[in-house]
Design an enzyme around this catalytic site. Structure first.
Site, PDB file in Angstrom:
ATOM      1  N   LYS A  47      14.813  64.343 117.407  1.00  0.00           N
ATOM      2  CA  LYS A  47      14.042  63.515 118.336  1.00  0.00           C
ATOM      3  C   LYS A  47      12.614  64.030 118.546  1.00  0.00           C
ATOM      4  CE  LYS A  47      15.285  64.486 122.522  1.00  0.00           C
ATOM      5  NZ  LYS A  47      14.310  64.933 123.518  1.00  0.00           N
ATOM      6  N   THR A  48      12.504  65.316 118.845  1.00  0.00           N
ATOM      7  CA  THR A  48      11.180  65.869 119.107  1.00  0.00           C
ATOM      8  C   THR A  48      10.333  65.850 117.842  1.00  0.00           C
ATOM      9  OG1 THR A  48      12.214  67.286 120.745  1.00  0.00           O
ATOM     10  CG2 THR A  48       9.969  67.807 120.132  1.00  0.00           C
ATOM     11  N   ASP A  94       9.395  60.451 126.158  1.00  0.00           N
ATOM     12  CA  ASP A  94      10.532  61.277 125.771  1.00  0.00           C
ATOM     13  C   ASP A  94      11.643  61.099 126.807  1.00  0.00           C
ATOM     14  OD1 ASP A  94      11.973  63.172 124.417  1.00  0.00           O
ATOM     15  OD2 ASP A  94      11.004  64.880 125.387  1.00  0.00           O
ATOM     16  N   ARG A 108      25.024  71.415 122.426  1.00  0.00           N
ATOM     17  CA  ARG A 108      24.022  72.487 122.318  1.00  0.00           C
ATOM     18  C   ARG A 108      24.422  73.488 121.238  1.00  0.00           C
ATOM     19  NH1 ARG A 108      20.498  69.749 123.395  1.00  0.00           N
ATOM     20  NH2 ARG A 108      22.136  68.204 123.391  1.00  0.00           N
TER      21      ARG A 108
END
Length: 766
Positions: free
Chosen positions: A59-60, A247, A625
């Site tokens: 995503k980033t 975001d 995570r």
DNA sequence: CGTTTTTGCCTTTTT
DNA sequence: GGCAAAAACG
């Protein structure tokens, strides 16, 4: 390969509204290595775009590459791109990654930041349109509560019945929904304190205006108000921001949504990235609906799904996907990976929280022995206080660890005091700050004097500082108090004058010195005093990085933390699940997966099914995570407020698909309980053996007698409801009377055994 | 007025 | 068991 140099003139905020004609390059380097979906998301520059990006799908990378692409294609100057994130951490990371991608040009990205920091900047330029001066103060939660208390007191309301906290929460919620007092529906208006909600809200806003202050919610709300009432101002900002990127769109609230929609209306180049499965801020007003509704809100929107996961191995991904599938109302994504299946998610049960901490520390040491670095491991907990058991263990064994998001720098007493001084220098009408430091250090201006100031200030509708400057010219105060107060006012006047030509760090030192504040801590013999002095020094050092005192005050209000240089040491990370969003670790420990703790009972009580689903998304965030190893654990017994409570494993453990989970029963502890459900039968009454009752608990038992009976309902194992005051029977403790009901937990005063906390399933009606 | 003791409430998550 | 506000005390 390198990027064409951009004209520095265009980096400025006030650069040309229309960029130079585009000169597309053949295959820019930054597109290398993107998968087709990522690339599509980067290249779909114009029109509304929704990128549904699952956990670990890059995503980033898409966001930062998109920015590079816009600049490289000459679609916009850096100052024409608005990129908003939700947290400071995310903003910082994006800033760094854009810089890494395109170099110095990224410095022109002056409109990359959190919603609140960008809104604050916009608001500073138009403050007068909502009755504020440009140097208004940004209040934090603490100031907000204190102000609220004053308002409640002024209205003569009982602080016990209507806590300031509740009112603050309520007003926050309204602001998150973009509701000003005049826009409150009749239902909302009457929802607090016998219908006084709206009135109190209005009074609060009025007070903020006289204090020349704005709270967090105001930053967005005022900007929206300005945009709605001043077409020319809106037009200006719309023209500036040719491209808008957002975001974590799933975390936006109504106010943020409106704010974005207003800004994006002209060019409609709005790109929102988010994941409905990672929406975990509902309690703060986030509307998952915003992301679910995107296509209706922005007709013709391009929707791109990123489903290829680059982070976790197969079993972990499958376990997380299986868990989240239990939620309804999802947009739905199917994450996949080309990675190997790897390890299954391990589920371990322990006797109590202490053993959980000990065993986790042992596991960590074991992995370290096999070559893992500590910085590759993280323990993610539901609530901040859960870190404590681990910290105690780590301290005992000397395992290096770091807690993220613990007590914050800006919340320390000495920092808040110092900041209060600076605030009064910059902004004399800031009563909250003034009140905080009038008598710190002690200078004999106690309650009595301050009360007099309040009376005068209220009578004339002026600030305390202003009142003080008038009152010293009268005979109303005792000579001693008057002289001291005159001194103080004089000092502030002098500091204010000095602010004009003194560098702000020097000014800060002068203020802290001359006020006697530094001396106060130097004279203090307590163990903390040296640390506090260090912190003050650190505060002044941190100021050096800012242009002015007001820029620094803004920074502290909005960012609330100070950069710490201990990132390079090898330590285990401890933090909340909320804090972990956006991060990844090779090894993740997820302790405390027990009913009541996780999912949190409070969340369930307050928000029912949607609360449960949000908790489940939190669990999903936790699992995703992990890159290679995920270890979920739960304890059968836990000490809460110094009493033992037993708990059953979280329903989320049952929801993990069996094929991807490995259940590890603790050998010897249970005499071989069924591995599928190791602690389903762990509800044992002797876990409540609270022999020596603490004073606190005795008080707790004593004061619960007159609690209201309504909505205090628990159920025993036959399904019957209990009511406070009812007689019950317990296998071990005998007969007793219920004094309090909290969920499925009962406080019972037993005839023989005294007061105990017991789970409803263990007692029957007598 | 300032210090010490007692009380209440607590533990969700944060810009 | 801990922390902040209120209350009690000097």
């Amino acid at each position: 390969m390198s990027i064409d140099p951009f004209d520095p003139a265009g980096w400025d905020d006030d650069g040309p509204a229309v960029p130079a004609p585009s000169a597309p390059a053949a295959q820019p380097f930054y597109l290398d290595g993107l998968n087709p979906e990522q690339r599509a998301a980067v290249e779909a520059t114009d029109g509304p775009v929704l990128v549904l990006a699952g956990a670990g799908t890059g995503k980033t990378r898409v966001l930062t590459t998109r920015i590079a692409h816009l600049l490289h294609q000459n679609k916009a100057w850096p100052g024409q791109i608005l990129a908003v994130t939700f947290t400071n951490k995310a903003a910082r990371e994006m800033q760094q990654r854009v810089a890494a991608l395109i170099g110095g040009v990224a410095e022109g990205m002056s409109w990359l930041g959190t919603f609140h920091s960008i809104a604050a900047r916009i608001l500073r330029r138009h403050a007068e349109l909502v009755g504020l001066q440009p140097n208004f103060t940004i209040l934090d939660a603490d100031d907000q509560i204190r102000l609220m208390k004053q308002i409640l007191a002024a209205e003569g309301m009982d602080e016990k019945r209507f806590p300031a906290r509740s009112l603050a929460t309520l007003i926050d919620r309204w602001k998150n929904r973009a509701l000003t007092p005049d826009r409150l529906g009749s239902e909302d208006a009457h929802s607090f304190a016998d219908g006084k909600g709206k009135q109190l809200y209005a009074a609060y806003q009025e007070r903020l205006k006289t204090l020349n202050a704005a709270d967090f919610g105001d930053l967005l709300l005022h900007v929206i108000t300005i945009f709605q009432n001043h077409a020319d101002v809106l037009e200006d900002w719309q023209r500036r921001f040719k491209y808008i990127l957002v975001d974590e769109y799933q975390d936006t609230n109504v106010a943020q949504y409106l704010w974005l929609r207003l800004l994006a209306r002209k060019w409609r180049n709005l790109c929102c990235v988010g994941d409905d499965d990672q929406s975990i801020y509902g309690w703060r007003g986030a509307e998952v609906g915003n992301i679910l509704r995107f296509e209706q809100d922005f007709p013709g929107a391009t929707v791109i799904r990123l489903e290829r996961n680059y982070r976790s191995t197969g079993h972990i991904l499958a376990a997380a996907s299986g868990l989240i599938a239990a939620n309804e109302g999802r947009l739905g994504k199917t994450l996949w990976t080309e990675d190997e299946m790897g390890e299954k998610v391990r589920v371990v049960g322990y006797w109590d929280g202490e053993e959980e901490a000990r065993a986790t520390a042992d596991l960590i040491e074991g992995m370290r022995g096999r070559g893992r670095r500590l910085s590759e491991m993280a323990i993610l907990v539901r609530a901040g206080h859960q870190t404590r058991a681990f910290e105690e263990r780590f301290v005992a064994t000397g395992l290096p660890y770091r807690v993220i998001g613990g007590p914050r720098f800006y919340e320390r007493q000495e920092i808040r005091d110092a900041m209060a001084y600076f605030r009064v220098v910059m902004q004399p009408d800031d009563d909250l700050a003034f009140e905080r430091i009038v008598n710190v250090p002690k200078r004999g201006l106690g309650d009595t004097t301050v009360q007099q100031l309040h009376v005068m200030a209220r009578a004339r509708g002026i600030s305390l500082h202003h009142a003080a400057s008038l009152i010293v010219e009268t005979d109303e105060l005792k000579p001693k108090a008057r002289a001291t107060l005159r001194d103080l006012i004089g000092n502030f006047a002098r500091w204010r004058a000095a602010a004009r030509d003194l560098p702000h760090t020097e000014l800060a030192e002068t203020v802290l010195d001359e006020s006697g504040y530094t001396a106060m801590w130097q004279a203090d013999k307590s163990a903390e005093a040296p640390g506090r002095l260090d912190n003050l020094k650190e505060l002044v050092d941190a100021m050096a990085g800012f242009e002015s005192l007001s820029a620094f005050l803004d920074h502290v209000a909005l960012v609330m933390e100070i950069e710490r240089g201990d990132a390079d040491q090898d330590m285990v990370t401890l933090m909340t699940l909320h804090g972990a969003k956006g991060l990844e670790f090779p090894v993740v420990f997820l302790p405390g997966w027990e009913e009541g703790l996780f999912p949190s009972q409070r969340s369930l009580d307050e928000n029912g099914l949607s609360g449960l689903e949000e908790e489940r998304r939190l669990a999903y965030v936790g699992l995703t995570r992990a890159r290679e190893t995920a270890i979920v654990s739960h304890a059968a017994n836990r000490r809460i407020y110094n009493q033992w409570q037993s708990a059953i494993p979280s329903r989320f453990i049952d929801e993990l698909p069996r094929d991807h989970v490995q259940i590890e029963a603790q050998p010897g502890l249970w005499g071989g309980s069924a591995p599928e459900k190791p602690f389903g039968t762990a509800l044992r009454e002797d876990t409540f053996g609270t022999r020596g009752l603490s004073p606190g608990f005795q008080r707790a038992a004593a004061r619960t007698i007159d609690l209201p009976v309504e909505r205090m309902v628990a159920t025993d194992n036959t399904g019957d409801d209990f009511v406070t005051g009812e007689r019950v029977f317990h296998q071990k403790f005998g007969h007793g009377r219920i004094t309090r009901i909290d969920g499925n937990k009962l406080d019972i005063t037993f005839d023989k055994a005294g007061a105990k906390k017991v789970i409803a399933a263990f007692v029957t009606k007598a």
